[in-house]
Design a protein around this motif. Structure first.
Motif, PDB file in Angstrom:
ATOM      1  N   ALA A 119       0.808  -1.236  -0.239  1.00  0.00           N
ATOM      2  CA  ALA A 119      -0.050   0.025   0.006  1.00  0.00           C
ATOM      3  C   ALA A 119       0.820   1.298  -0.160  1.00  0.00           C
ATOM      4  O   ALA A 119       0.492   2.323  -0.549  1.00  0.00           O
ATOM      5  CB  ALA A 119      -0.975   0.060   1.143  1.00  0.00           C
ATOM      6  N   GLY A 120       2.095   1.008   0.364  1.00  0.00           N
ATOM      7  CA  GLY A 120       2.911   2.165   0.549  1.00  0.00           C
ATOM      8  C   GLY A 120       3.604   2.718  -0.769  1.00  0.00           C
ATOM      9  O   GLY A 120       4.320   3.669  -0.752  1.00  0.00           O
ATOM     10  N   ILE A 121       3.403   2.064  -1.783  1.00  0.00           N
ATOM     11  CA  ILE A 121       4.149   2.579  -2.889  1.00  0.00           C
ATOM     12  C   ILE A 121       2.780   2.685  -4.101  1.00  0.00           C
ATOM     13  O   ILE A 121       1.884   2.029  -3.719  1.00  0.00           O
ATOM     14  CB  ILE A 121       5.092   1.209  -3.499  1.00  0.00           C
ATOM     15  CG1 ILE A 121       4.467   0.221  -3.824  1.00  0.00           C
ATOM     16  CG2 ILE A 121       6.314   1.113  -2.550  1.00  0.00           C
ATOM     17  CD1 ILE A 121       5.313  -0.811  -4.618  1.00  0.00           C
ATOM     18  N   SER A 122       3.144   3.315  -4.904  1.00  0.00           N
ATOM     19  CA  SER A 122       2.303   3.885  -6.071  1.00  0.00           C
ATOM     20  C   SER A 122       1.893   2.409  -6.896  1.00  0.00           C
ATOM     21  O   SER A 122       2.621   1.710  -6.963  1.00  0.00           O
ATOM     22  CB  SER A 122       2.625   5.059  -6.629  1.00  0.00           C
ATOM     23  OG  SER A 122       3.738   4.769  -7.416  1.00  0.00           O
ATOM     24  N   ARG A 123       0.802   2.564  -7.534  1.00  0.00           N
ATOM     25  CA  ARG A 123       0.321   1.569  -8.170  1.00  0.00           C
ATOM     26  C   ARG A 123       1.722   1.565  -9.434  1.00  0.00           C
ATOM     27  O   ARG A 123       1.714   0.709 -10.055  1.00  0.00           O
ATOM     28  CB  ARG A 123      -0.921   2.056  -8.893  1.00  0.00           C
ATOM     29  CG  ARG A 123      -1.261   1.129 -10.059  1.00  0.00           C
ATOM     30  CD  ARG A 123      -2.752   1.415 -10.433  1.00  0.00           C
ATOM     31  NE  ARG A 123      -3.826   1.280  -9.524  1.00  0.00           N
ATOM     32  CZ  ARG A 123      -4.998   0.621  -9.338  1.00  0.00           C
ATOM     33  NH1 ARG A 123      -4.833  -0.452 -10.118  1.00  0.00           N
ATOM     34  NH2 ARG A 123      -5.544   0.573  -8.341  1.00  0.00           N
ATOM     35  N   ARG A 124       1.925   2.896 -10.125  1.00  0.00           N
ATOM     36  CA  ARG A 124       2.842   2.785 -11.246  1.00  0.00           C
ATOM     37  C   ARG A 124       4.086   2.162 -10.672  1.00  0.00           C
ATOM     38  O   ARG A 124       4.769   1.219 -11.302  1.00  0.00           O
ATOM     39  CB  ARG A 124       3.102   4.326 -11.427  1.00  0.00           C
ATOM     40  CG  ARG A 124       3.992   4.596 -12.628  1.00  0.00           C
ATOM     41  CD  ARG A 124       4.347   5.966 -12.816  1.00  0.00           C
ATOM     42  NE  ARG A 124       3.223   6.740 -13.119  1.00  0.00           N
ATOM     43  CZ  ARG A 124       3.013   7.049 -14.252  1.00  0.00           C
ATOM     44  NH1 ARG A 124       3.539   6.609 -15.202  1.00  0.00           N
ATOM     45  NH2 ARG A 124       1.929   7.781 -14.745  1.00  0.00           N
ATOM     46  N   GLU A 125       4.515   2.337  -9.442  1.00  0.00           N
ATOM     47  CA  GLU A 125       5.791   1.704  -8.922  1.00  0.00           C
ATOM     48  C   GLU A 125       5.563   0.353  -8.779  1.00  0.00           C
ATOM     49  O   GLU A 125       6.416  -0.488  -9.289  1.00  0.00           O
ATOM     50  CB  GLU A 125       6.242   2.503  -7.716  1.00  0.00           C
ATOM     51  CG  GLU A 125       7.876   1.822  -7.265  1.00  0.00           C
ATOM     52  CD  GLU A 125       8.136   2.497  -5.967  1.00  0.00           C
ATOM     53  OE1 GLU A 125       7.630   3.382  -5.386  1.00  0.00           O
ATOM     54  OE2 GLU A 125       9.297   2.053  -5.606  1.00  0.00           O
ATOM     55  N   PHE A 126       4.370  -0.239  -8.394  1.00  0.00           N
ATOM     56  CA  PHE A 126       4.376  -1.705  -8.079  1.00  0.00           C
ATOM     57  C   PHE A 126       4.157  -2.190  -9.712  1.00  0.00           C
ATOM     58  O   PHE A 126       5.043  -3.192  -9.717  1.00  0.00           O
ATOM     59  CB  PHE A 126       2.806  -1.581  -7.662  1.00  0.00           C
ATOM     60  CG  PHE A 126       2.479  -3.063  -7.662  1.00  0.00           C
ATOM     61  CD1 PHE A 126       2.792  -3.870  -6.665  1.00  0.00           C
ATOM     62  CD2 PHE A 126       1.582  -3.745  -8.642  1.00  0.00           C
ATOM     63  CE1 PHE A 126       2.492  -5.349  -6.778  1.00  0.00           C
ATOM     64  CE2 PHE A 126       1.268  -4.890  -8.867  1.00  0.00           C
ATOM     65  CZ  PHE A 126       1.817  -5.723  -7.838  1.00  0.00           C
ATOM     66  N   MET A 127       3.510  -1.408 -10.743  1.00  0.00           N
ATOM     67  CA  MET A 127       3.627  -2.256 -12.034  1.00  0.00           C
ATOM     68  C   MET A 127       4.969  -2.223 -12.476  1.00  0.00           C
ATOM     69  O   MET A 127       5.138  -3.192 -12.940  1.00  0.00           O
ATOM     70  CB  MET A 127       2.733  -1.181 -13.001  1.00  0.00           C
ATOM     71  CG  MET A 127       1.424  -1.189 -12.394  1.00  0.00           C
ATOM     72  SD  MET A 127       0.477  -2.998 -12.504  1.00  0.00           S
ATOM     73  CE  MET A 127       0.162  -3.016 -14.381  1.00  0.00           C
TER      74      MET A 127
END
Lengths: 334, 519
Positions: A10-18
């Protein structure tokens, strides 16, 4: 697993996750795909892999029964005698058309001066090259894979000077210029071959000296093609007559010229003394190497053709006619 | 169960498994055990051989089983599986700083810039691999450990305790070099804990570089951290978990998590990368220097000519070996072939095969000979330097009859040392033991007048090069044991077209009578 204030997915952005999960997934996918695509499943037996090689096309012209297939010219110098021989065959225009790329194969096996006759005489190369040029060839290549050091051989034999003088393309036997050759020979089946000149050549002319040979009795136009092969040629001596006859299968030249102005009569193929050389004053040209060499052995060297096993092998295999008198030949004087 | 104990069980299991495979790599115990499993799991072996040969040989595909978890979790191999790492961990704990006072241990486990050396080693080895020289085996931990076990430890132990590992004592040329190298690397744990793993290991460097992409990582919560540095106390990789974690150095041993008094450290999926150093800290110029050294290793080694025209007659390769330059692309010097060889003929070379060929296998007929109906070395070779040929293909029978047998070299007589040739003494043991049919060694009966004037009839031996396969049993059994009167040299080996002796490859039926064939 504890989640801090900025921790957890949850602490990282969706973009970074992807981006991060995508990079890892791509590497995993790439590794698996790469591994499987490169996977060598089966063993092979080293040294026994199936070999494939190039097959050399024929450079011979269609037979013309009306014209002579062999010419014998007697004379005093290379230029006029060779001109007379080619003229008797109908002129160089019969063999070379405008725009042809012509490979001339001299025998430059040894680092020896021309007078010793261990190599193709520079005057012979010059005479043939001029005729080829006059017939309209766009380019003339000269190549050989000598036994001695190539640079020394071309220099000492005088052929480099001729190449410079007439603007011929001299191809040295560099490693990258060889490719595997495939042949259905008696013993020669796969061998490394000086392929480079034949990538471009449309016509092939062999210009060979007439020499004694310690093992196979004589080196003439058939044996001349030895210089197109690379690799461990010292093994050829184990089956020399099979090999030389295989050369007649390997190479179908447009024309061969046997230079018998001077003949190396003994201590061949290297010679070494002027007394080994005999003045004969004859040039033989023709489209059938077997016939030309038969004439050379019996008439220029004056020996018994019965002992020249490779000629008989080549004849029996239908690669030429050893009975040169049966051919349509012409004898002339320069 | 604590995760640390789970890890110890895993380490113990794999260490025992490694020793088990090393011990049962013997004709007596063979039951199809995957004795090369660790080498096949090793992704550095797979990747480096893929660079040199553009292929992944047979079982090397198993390396994906290790590569994939590394991409997910990091260097778990180093502290959960690697038997060589376990050796260093145990010896470091026993003799090094492992049991020192707490403060000293914390200091010993801080990251040092010397730890980037392993990346330079890896870069050099990969650079050499791009040129076709495979050198990872010099320092790859699995190759190194296999080699040490095979050539030094097991034969050495067998001297102390006869008949434990071998029916007959094995000897390996240069075993002392390999043995002392192992001891020296172990001893370095006294100076720096896990010296080999942290400073030298190219596999660790490879996995470390790969870890950059792993999804699960050690994460420190700075709000909970009290800066006690206790997480360093047992840190195996010296990966600085107390500050910005160096992911490439982390062995994923989980000691920091268990040692943290405030539970500030956890193993998390996709933590914030701001709190760590993800990639190996190698300055670009140093990386270039590493690459240049690898290129120089190739250039200088290859320029010495040992794999080309200046090849050494003693470099007789095992049956099924690929051509020498390709051999240098494939052999990882793990010496598994040497371990499984039932006659002790296989030996680690030193400089016979050139700089590039150090510790690659060659045959020494003084110590053994190549058993005719045996292809164990090829079965054990994980990289196909020795291809997995069959007995039929080796001996040239059945479907392989047309291509003939695989030849390793050719035997030559030294008449001055041969009893019937120069000492008026009957012998021909060589002919007796020659295993081919018909025999490659034959003899001719001669009657000579002895020095004392009496006649003696004896047989003098000859080699038929078209039948000799270079197995070397003649040399091995020759009564002139210091330098045999018949010796095999590498000439005539089938794997190399350039090193054959006979035009037709020794196949007597090769010259075809084409004139009799229908045209």
């Amino acid at each position: 697993m504890t989640d801090g204030p900025t921790g957890g997915i949850a602490g990282i952005s969706r973009r970074e996750f992807m981006a991060r999960a995508g990079a890892t997934a791509a590497l995993i996918g790439g590794s698996v795909a790469g591994g499987i695509s490169l996977w060598q499943r089966k063993h092979f037996v080293p040294g026994f892999q199936e070999e494939r090689g190039l097959q050399l096309p024929s450079f011979a012209l269609a037979q013309d029964k009306a014209l002579p297939s062999m010419a014998i010219a007697h004379g005093t110098d290379h230029d006029s005698t060779i001109r007379a021989a080619i003229g008797a065959l109908g002129g160089m225009g019969r063999f070379i058309q405008k725009g042809d790329v012509v490979m001339i194969k001299p025998n430059v096996a040894f680092d020896r001066p021309p007078a010793l006759t261990a190599t193709t005489h520079p005057d012979a190369l010059r005479a043939v090259a001029r005729l080829v040029r006059e017939a309209g060839a766009s380019k003339i290549l000269v190549a050989d894979n000598p036994i001695n050091s190539p640079a020394g051989c071309f220099l000492k034999s005088g052929l480099r000077d001729v190449a410079n003088e007439l603007n011929l393309d001299l191809l040295y036997p560099e490693a990258g210029r060889f490719s595997p050759l495939e042949l259905d020979g008696e013993i020669l089946r796969h061998w490394t071959f000086f392929h480079e000149p034949f990538k471009r050549a449309t016509k092939v002319i062999g210009v060979a000296p007439c020499k004694d040979h310690n093992l196979c009795h004589a080196s003439m136009t058939m044996k001349n093609w030895y210089g197109l092969l690379g690799g461990r040629r010292n093994q050829f001596h184990q089956h020399i007559h099979s090999i030389v006859s295989d050369f007649a299968l390997m190479m179908k030249p447009t024309l061969v010229v046997l230079d018998g102005m001077n003949v190396l009569m003994k201590n061949g193929p290297t010679g070494g003394r002027l007394s080994d050389v005999k003045r004969v004053g004859t040039v033989v040209a023709g489209t059938d190497m077997v016939a030309v060499d038969s004439y050379g052995y019996s008439n220029l060297m004056g020996r018994d053709l019965a002992e020249l096993t490779y000629i008989h092998k080549a004849h029996d295999r239908g690669l030429g006619n050893k009975n040169w008198k049966d051919a349509n030949f012409k004898e002339t004087h320069a | 169960m604590k995760i640390r104990n789970a890890r110890r069980i895993s380490q113990g299991f794999f260490f025992t498994l490694f020793l088990f495979f090393a011990v049962v790599s013997d004709l007596r115990y063979m039951k199809g055990y995957p004795i090369s499993l660790f080498l096949e799991l090793d992704p550095l072996v797979a990747v480096a051989t893929a660079i040199t040969t553009h292929s992944v040989y047979k079982g090397l595909l198993w390396s994906l089983v290790l590569l994939v978890p590394t991409l997910l979790l990091g260097r778990i191999f180093c502290n959960w599986i690697c038997p060589y790492g376990t050796l260093h961990q145990i010896t470091g704990w026993l003799f090094g700083k492992g049991r020192a006072e707490e403060r000293e241990r914390i200091e010993a486990n801080r990251y040092r810039s010397i730890y980037q050396v392993k990346y330079l080693i890896l870069i050099g080895m990969i650079a050499a691999a791009f040129f076709g020289s495979l050198q990872i085996g010099l320092l790859d931990p699995i190759c190194l450990f296999h080699r040490s076990m095979t050539t030094a430890i097991l034969p050495g132990l067998n001297l102390a305790f006869p008949s434990t590992f071998y029916v007959r004592q094995y000897f390996h040329v240069g075993a002392w070099v390999i043995g002392f190298l192992l001891l020296a690397l172990v001893a370095m744990n006294i100076v720096i804990p896990r010296f080999f793993c942290r400073v030298l290991c190219p596999l660790g460097a490879f996995l470390g570089a790969t870890s950059k992409f792993s999804l699960w990582r050690i994460d420190r919560d700075p709000h909970k951290c009290i800066d006690c540095d206790l997480c360093l106390k047992n840190c195996e990789g010296a990966s600085d978990p107390h500050t910005q974690l160096r992911k490439s150095e982390c062995f994923v041993c989980f000691n920091c998590i268990e040692d943290c008094p405030t539970d500030a450290i956890s193993f998390k999926l996709l933590p914030d990368l701001q709190r760590e150093i993800s990639a190996p800290a190698v300055p670009a110029r140093r990386a270039v220097v590493g690459g240049l050294l690898g290129a120089a290793f190739f250039g200088f080694g290859r320029a010495s000519g040992a794999s080309d025209r200046n090849y050494e007659k003693k470099v007789i390769r095992p049956p099924g070996s690929v051509e020498e330059k390709e051999f240098l692309e494939r052999c990882i010097k793990c010496d598994q072939c040497i371990r499984v060889c039932p006659t002790n003929v296989l030996q680690p070379s030193f400089l016979e095969a050139g700089l590039e060929g150090i510790w690659t296998p060659i045959l020494n007929m003084k110590l053994g000979y190549c058993e005719l109906n045996c292809t164990l070395c090829g079965q054990a070779c994980p990289t196909g330097a020795i291809q997995r040929i069959t007995i039929e293909e080796k001996t040239g029978v059945g479907a392989a009859a047309e291509q003939g047998p695989v030849r390793l070299g050719t035997a030559f007589y030294d008449h001055g040392r041969c009893l019937p040739w120069s000492m008026e003494t009957p012998c021909v043991v060589c002919e007796e033991v020659c295993p081919t049919s018909p025999k490659a060694i034959y003899s001719r009966e001669v009657t000579i007048t002895r020095r004392d004037g009496k006649p003696i009839t004896l047989r003098r031996p000859y080699v038929d090069p078209s039948l000799c396969i270079g197995c070397g049993i003649c040399e091995h059994e020759c009564p002139v044991t210091d330098e045999a009167a018949i010796r095999v040299t590498a000439i005539g080996e089938t794997r190399s077209r350039d090193r054959r002796l006979l035009m037709d490859g020794g196949n007597t039926g090769a010259v075809r009578d084409l004139s009799r064939r229908e045209r």
